[in-house]
Design a protein around this motif. Structure first.
Motif, PDB file in Angstrom:
ATOM      1  N   ARG A  44       0.825  -1.203   0.000  1.00 42.47           N
ATOM      2  CA  ARG A  44       0.000   0.000   0.000  1.00 42.47           C
ATOM      3  C   ARG A  44       0.868   1.266   0.000  1.00 42.47           C
ATOM      4  O   ARG A  44       2.044   1.221   0.359  1.00 42.47           O
TER       5      ARG A  44
ATOM      6  N   ASP B 150       7.808   0.713   5.210  1.00 44.07           N
ATOM      7  CA  ASP B 150       7.619  -0.071   6.429  1.00 44.07           C
ATOM      8  C   ASP B 150       7.464  -1.539   6.039  1.00 44.07           C
ATOM      9  O   ASP B 150       6.398  -1.933   5.542  1.00 44.07           O
TER      10      ASP B 150
ATOM     11  N   ARG C 273       7.196  -4.176   7.890  1.00 39.23           N
ATOM     12  CA  ARG C 273       6.285  -4.942   8.739  1.00 39.23           C
ATOM     13  C   ARG C 273       4.851  -4.848   8.231  1.00 39.23           C
ATOM     14  O   ARG C 273       4.120  -5.838   8.229  1.00 39.23           O
ATOM     15  N   SER C 274       4.447  -3.643   7.812  1.00 34.09           N
ATOM     16  CA  SER C 274       3.081  -3.433   7.320  1.00 34.09           C
ATOM     17  C   SER C 274       2.994  -3.486   5.798  1.00 34.09           C
ATOM     18  O   SER C 274       1.887  -3.433   5.252  1.00 34.09           O
ATOM     19  N   LYS C 275       4.158  -3.558   5.140  1.00 30.01           N
ATOM     20  CA  LYS C 275       4.222  -3.517   3.674  1.00 30.01           C
ATOM     21  C   LYS C 275       3.507  -2.264   3.151  1.00 30.01           C
ATOM     22  O   LYS C 275       2.604  -2.327   2.320  1.00 30.01           O
ATOM     23  N   VAL C 276       3.955  -1.129   3.685  1.00 27.30           N
ATOM     24  CA  VAL C 276       3.387   0.161   3.327  1.00 27.30           C
ATOM     25  C   VAL C 276       4.498   1.131   2.962  1.00 27.30           C
ATOM     26  O   VAL C 276       5.503   1.218   3.677  1.00 27.30           O
TER      27      VAL C 276
ATOM     28  N   ARG D  82       5.222   4.961   2.810  1.00 24.78           N
ATOM     29  CA  ARG D  82       4.673   6.213   3.328  1.00 24.78           C
ATOM     30  C   ARG D  82       5.434   7.381   2.704  1.00 24.78           C
ATOM     31  O   ARG D  82       6.653   7.472   2.828  1.00 24.78           O
TER      32      ARG D  82
END
Length: 232
Positions: free
Chosen positions: A67, A80, A82-85, A87
């Motif tokens: 994302r 990130d 861990r969240s596969k984001v 930003r």
């Protein structure tokens, strides 16, 4: 006496490394800020925003589950794992500039590294929690060690070694992400005459990591010098 002699020599060395490193860090921060602001005003010929470029590169590499989110601040862009984001700061997320698309592509480079299991990235992510503890508590342990026991200084130094390792491993991770970013950008996202501008933005950012590594090394030598004097 062996420890005192060795760390006494370190005492002069840390100053010779740390002072130039701090100056380099100041210059690097000014350089990355000036380069980013300069190319923030130069619109990319493609017309894509940073978030659009990130999505294009992610989808191109099969990373449909990663994302993209907007985050506050300036130059706060990061991936990130861990969240596969990914930003992106506002100027990058919504920006159409060369700086925006370059920074966005760089962060996607980290997502590609993560997907491929790029070993330096995995190693850095594993060291990160210890490095975070080391950077927070090293001086508390040093101060307690000066009062209570040299053993606490040793613990602080060992924790700070993780900080230095983190910075050293960050270098290939960041350089590789920039290399991946430029490869993706030159394949249908930016015009060829814009690549040099993208390189300038990414090289300026890379200089900050080099400076941070030298500062960390200088601080480690400083800690060793303190330990040597305490042992004496």
């Amino acid at each position: 006496m062996y420890y005192g002699g060795y760390y006494g020599g370190v005492g002069g060395t840390w100053f010779l490394i740390l002072m130039p490193a701090l100056l380099l860090a100041m210059y690097a921060q000014l350089k990355v800020t000036s380069s980013f602001n300069k190319y923030l005003r130069v619109q990319s010929g493609s017309g894509y925003t940073g978030s659009e470029v990130a999505r294009i590169i992610l989808d191109r590499n099969g990373l449909h589950d990663v994302r993209i989110e907007q985050v506050g601040g300036n130059l706060t862009d990061h991936y990130d794992p861990r969240s596969k984001v990914i930003r992106l700061s506002r100027n990058v997320y919504n920006g159409h500039s060369v700086a925006a698309v370059s920074v966005a592509a760089h962060e996607v480079g980290h997502a590609i590294q993560h997907d491929e299991g790029y070993f330096p990235l995995i190693l850095r992510n594993n060291i990160a929690p210890i490095a975070s503890i080391g950077s927070r508590f090293v001086w508390i342990l040093i101060l307690l060690g000066l009062v209570i026991s040299p053993f606490l200084i040793e613990v602080g130094i060992l924790l700070y070694v993780a900080v230095v390792l983190f910075q050293v491993i960050t270098l290939p991770v960041e350089f590789n992400a920039s290399k991946r970013a430029l490869y993706q950008l030159e394949n249908g996202i930016v015009y060829r005459d814009e690549l040099d501008s993208s390189k300038e933005v990414l090289n300026a950012a890379a200089l900050t990591y080099v400076a941070a590594t030298l500062v960390a090394l200088g601080q480690l030598l400083r800690l060793l010098s303190i330990f040597g004097r305490r042992r004496d």
